[in-house]
Design an enzyme around this catalytic site. Structure first.
Site, mmCIF file in Angstrom:
data_model
loop_
_atom_site.group_PDB
_atom_site.id
_atom_site.type_symbol
_atom_site.label_atom_id
_atom_site.label_comp_id
_atom_site.label_asym_id
_atom_site.label_seq_id
_atom_site.Cartn_x
_atom_site.Cartn_y
_atom_site.Cartn_z
ATOM 1 N N THR A 198 -3.938 9.417 -0.196
ATOM 2 C CA THR A 198 -2.966 8.507 -1.162
ATOM 3 C C THR A 198 -3.418 8.331 -2.616
ATOM 4 O O THR A 198 -2.690 8.279 -3.416
ATOM 5 C CB THR A 198 -2.997 7.137 -0.319
ATOM 6 O OG1 THR A 198 -4.331 6.517 -0.287
ATOM 7 C CG2 THR A 198 -2.333 7.188 1.237
ATOM 8 N N VAL A 248 0.214 4.131 -4.055
ATOM 9 C CA VAL A 248 1.042 3.349 -3.481
ATOM 10 C C VAL A 248 0.856 4.012 -1.916
ATOM 11 O O VAL A 248 1.610 4.707 -1.380
ATOM 12 C CB VAL A 248 2.771 3.586 -3.807
ATOM 13 C CG1 VAL A 248 3.280 2.550 -3.023
ATOM 14 C CG2 VAL A 248 2.752 2.937 -5.352
ATOM 15 N N HIS A 249 -0.149 3.351 -1.117
ATOM 16 C CA HIS A 249 -0.644 4.255 -0.049
ATOM 17 C C HIS A 249 0.397 4.386 1.061
ATOM 18 O O HIS A 249 0.812 5.463 1.555
ATOM 19 C CB HIS A 249 -1.795 3.301 0.409
ATOM 20 C CG HIS A 249 -2.793 2.845 -0.669
ATOM 21 N ND1 HIS A 249 -3.759 3.991 -0.920
ATOM 22 C CD2 HIS A 249 -3.205 1.823 -1.206
ATOM 23 C CE1 HIS A 249 -4.619 3.383 -1.831
ATOM 24 N NE2 HIS A 249 -4.287 2.091 -1.874
ATOM 25 N N ASP A 250 1.299 3.083 1.443
ATOM 26 C CA ASP A 250 1.709 3.163 2.862
ATOM 27 C C ASP A 250 3.110 3.986 2.639
ATOM 28 O O ASP A 250 3.573 4.687 3.797
ATOM 29 C CB ASP A 250 2.091 1.765 3.192
ATOM 30 C CG ASP A 250 0.692 0.963 3.285
ATOM 31 O OD1 ASP A 250 -0.332 1.622 3.418
ATOM 32 O OD2 ASP A 250 0.722 -0.226 3.249
#
Length: 319
Positions: A198, A248-250
């Site tokens: 990520t 913006v990991h998710d």
């Protein structure tokens, strides 16, 4: 046909972007959301989830779940103390209009068990972008779910290091016992996207401008949330490469499902989570020894393609 999904999340800014992208992308079909204590306390998580869905006009049922970790009374470090450095990074309420829709139930675990025991859902991917408490509880009360969940995609861990301690990433650190249960449950197809992946594809202020220019409610909201992350998550090393930016990991989980080529490097091996060491609590442990006796149980993404990630977001938010 679009990939059908259930999302288990702890909605802060990056979960909200993931929710809205899952609704908007033509190759994804979000069927339900379950919420878990994590980025903020459960009531705020659930409200933020409803807000994100309302912004994009999605009538997706939301089931509230676990209000605390599986075995612990709270976080290893209390949330207020943990957030003391920058309490505005994960605000209790997201900067989105108050929810008009209402929660479907407060029985996320019961929902997951009943949903995945229904043969009509034997193709539905489970995506988990928060602490794994709900998923661990479901697998504990219904061990048969390990054979009924066709694929589990989660955001968690850090191979090269953590973001809440030197060793641990937030989601796994919050409830390490739950994470270990889930990874060792025997679900046949598990992919985790850790910080290594990520953080390799941060979004910039220019990317925010491009999203905002799309003009749709989801795009405008996503641009605002990403800007907030950039303002409150400075990183000199990333900035040297990309300018002001933030991961913006998710939402990368959603991108990897819609376009598997987003992940450019990965390893499949035995994986577990540390649950006892004070210094390494919540660390994602990969056993890459060629002579290990343990069977591989997960694929771990190590790097991703930023252009493909941006293309996914553009496709998700243009309509």
């Amino acid at each position: 046909m679009p990939t059908r999904l259930v999302l288990d999340c702890d909605t802060g800014t990056d979960d909200a972007v993931a929710i809205m992208a899952a609704v908007g992308h033509p190759d994804l079909d979000l069927l339900a959301v379950t919420t878990v204590d994590g980025n903020v306390a459960l009531p705020f998580v659930t409200e933020n989830t409803l807000r994100a869905l309302d912004v994009v006009g999605a009538l997706v049922p939301v089931h509230a779940g676990a209000p605390r970790p599986l075995l612990r009374p709270g976080f290893p470090i209390p949330r207020d103390e943990l957030n003391g450095r920058d309490p505005d990074f994960q605000p209790a309420y997201l900067d989105l209009p108050p929810a008009r829709s209402r929660v479907a139930s407060h029985e996320a675990v019961r929902f997951l068990v009943d949903f995945y025991r229904d043969p009509a859902h034997d193709d539905v991917t489970l995506v988990a972008t928060g602490p794994l408490t709900n998923v661990a509880l479901a697998l504990s009360v219904a061990p048969d779910l390990r054979d009924r969940i066709p694929r589990l995609v989660l955001m968690g861990g850090g191979v090269a290091g953590g973001n809440v301690t030197a060793a641990a990433e937030f989601n796994l650190w919050v409830d390490p016992e739950a994470a270990r249960i889930v990874l060792e449950a025997g679900v046949r197809d598990v992919t985790t996207l850790p910080l290594d992946a990520t953080q390799s594809v941060p979004l910039t202020l220019a990317d925010c401008d491009a999203l905002h220019a799309l003009g749709t409610p989801g795009a405008v909201a996503a641009a605002r949330l990403v800007r907030h992350r950039i303002e409150h998550d400075p990183d000199a090393e990333r900035a040297a490469l990309f300018g002001p930016c933030a991961p913006v990991h998710d939402a990368l989980c959603m991108a990897a499902i819609a376009d598997p080529s987003v992940v450019t490097e990965s390893v499949t091996c035995p994986v577990t989570v540390e649950t006892s060491s004070d210094r390494a609590l919540g660390a994602l442990l990969l056993d890459r020894r060629s002579w290990t006796a343990d069977a591989p149980n997960a694929t771990v993404a190590l790097r991703a393609d930023r252009d493909r990630y941006l293309a996914f977001l553009t496709n998700a938010f243009r309509a």
